[in-house]
Design an enzyme around this catalytic site. Structure first.
Site, PDB file in Angstrom:
ATOM      1  N   CYS A  60     -40.035  -7.576 -13.958  1.00 25.77           N
ATOM      2  CA  CYS A  60     -38.697  -6.972 -13.952  1.00 25.77           C
ATOM      3  C   CYS A  60     -37.652  -7.984 -14.409  1.00 25.77           C
ATOM      4  O   CYS A  60     -36.744  -7.656 -15.172  1.00 25.77           O
ATOM      5  CB  CYS A  60     -38.353  -6.451 -12.563  1.00 25.77           C
ATOM      6  N   CYS A 104     -37.931  -2.518  -5.272  1.00 33.15           N
ATOM      7  CA  CYS A 104     -36.904  -1.494  -5.040  1.00 33.15           C
ATOM      8  C   CYS A 104     -37.488  -0.092  -4.967  1.00 33.15           C
ATOM      9  O   CYS A 104     -37.077   0.709  -4.145  1.00 33.15           O
ATOM     10  CB  CYS A 104     -35.830  -1.570  -6.117  1.00 33.15           C
TER      11      CYS A 104
END
Length: 368
Positions: free
Chosen positions: A102, A202
């Protein structure tokens, strides 16, 4: 730090770290713009995903700090570049680290590109790490360094960043401790000063991990065996287990050797046999199957743009780990080997092996 008056776009997540980052840069006289990234849309309204609350917190902080903030949706890029690879790795029996990907693909690529489109000179995030510009025989280079607060250092997750990305990045929190960040947030009255730090990925949040993964990967039960071949139970699918895992095996200590007082060593996942869909477990934290003297890593990424010279370094094979002494042997641009002075526990394929020379993060690769 950047030249006075530079325009810096700050990735504001709604958390205290990125909020204090924005405030520090504003105080230092930079032109600061906040950017909130939405990276996940599936089940966004569930109890596990806090995107809406995070956006409200980020917007409230921007108001207090006195900066403009924009929300940008990178959910498609995240699904294509990060989550798809996440599922591929788990399907192959490995345990990936999506935070590493990410950072390389979203926070310091899609976000960086968007920020440059806003006229930014630099980007900043609330990561605990440092950058240092140095002059080398090959010309100017940007180094990635550990944070001053060793307990919060995140250079491990940033090791895939390249020269172009690091040259445009600042990490204001790299020089201060987390306790000081909390103190600043309280002192200046940030609305999220007491907000809990986010943990995990997340899109998983606090939900049970196996339950989440089972929505995307099929359950494929198979035998759970000891090294001697004894079947102790049934696993739910090799993708749902990681090397060194102790909890959630459902076999307790009753199947193995017990002490005189009736207690027994715990069981740990030690190997995955993908061809035969078999999960191997061993009893005892220091079982030989859990100890590894060497590893091979692939998909190497070096901060300097080229591999370091073979020799003695420090390495981490997981985030919460001190540097351990090792010797580096470079096979080619994509692959390298590490030999450790002392065998390492539960070295896990799919995780990152990250190399250090003191405080300098050199890069790393994916454990094969």
């Amino acid at each position: 730090m950047p030249e006075p008056g530079a325009r810096i776009v700050v990735g504001m997540s709604g958390g205290v770290d990125s909020s204090v980052t924005a405030w520090l840069l504003k105080q230092q006289g930079y032109q600061v713009i906040g950017l909130f990234m939405k990276n996940w849309e599936d089940d966004d309204d569930s109890e596990y995903c806090s995107t809406r609350q995070d956006w409200l917190d980020a917007a409230s902080v921007a108001d207090v700090v006195g900066v403009d903030i924009e929300a940008v949706n990178f959910a498609t890029e995240y699904k294509d570049r990060v989550f798809a690879e996440f599922l591929r790795e788990y399907s192959a029996g490995r345990t990936p680290n999506p935070d590493v990907l990410c950072n390389a693909e979203i926070k310091f690529k899609a976000f960086l590109d968007h920020a440059m489109g806003l006229g930014a000179d630099y980007i900043a995030t609330g990561h605990y790490a440092r950058v240092r510009r140095v002059q080398t025989a090959a010309g100017p280079r940007t180094q990635l360094l550990k944070a001053v607060d060793a307990s919060k250092d995140q250079s491990y997750f940033l090791h895939r960043l390249n020269q172009a990305q690091l040259a445009r990045t600042v990490f204001p929190l790299g020089e201060i401790h987390k306790t000081e960040v909390r103190r600043i947030a309280l002192e200046i009255g940030l609305p999220n000063a007491a907000k809990k730090d986010s943990t995990g990925i997340c899109f998983i949040g606090e939900r049970p991990f196996r339950e989440f993964l089972n929505r995307y990967l099929p359950t494929k039960p198979g035998p759970m065996r000891t090294p001697e071949g004894r079947v102790l139970g049934t696993h739910q699918g090799l993708a749902f287990y990681t090397l060194g895992q102790r909890k959630g095996l459902g076999i307790g200590g009753v199947h193995g050797a017990q002490r005189d007082d009736g207690t027994a060593d715990a069981w740990y996942v030690a190997r995955k046999d993908m061809a035969n869909n078999t999960l191997y477990v061993v009893q005892g934290h220091d079982h030989p199957w859990l100890l590894t003297p060497t590893l091979t890593a692939q998909a190497a990424s070096w901060v300097a743009g080229e591999p370091p010279a073979p020799g003695a370094y420090g390495a981490k094979t997981r985030y919460r780990q001190g540097d351990t002494a090792c010797a580096l042997a470079v096979r080619d641009a994509e692959n390298f080997d590490l030999s450790f002075d002392a065998p390492q526990w539960a070295v896990t394929p799919g995780q990152s092996a990250v190399l250090y020379d003191g405080d300098v993060c050199l890069g790393g690769g994916v454990i094969a």
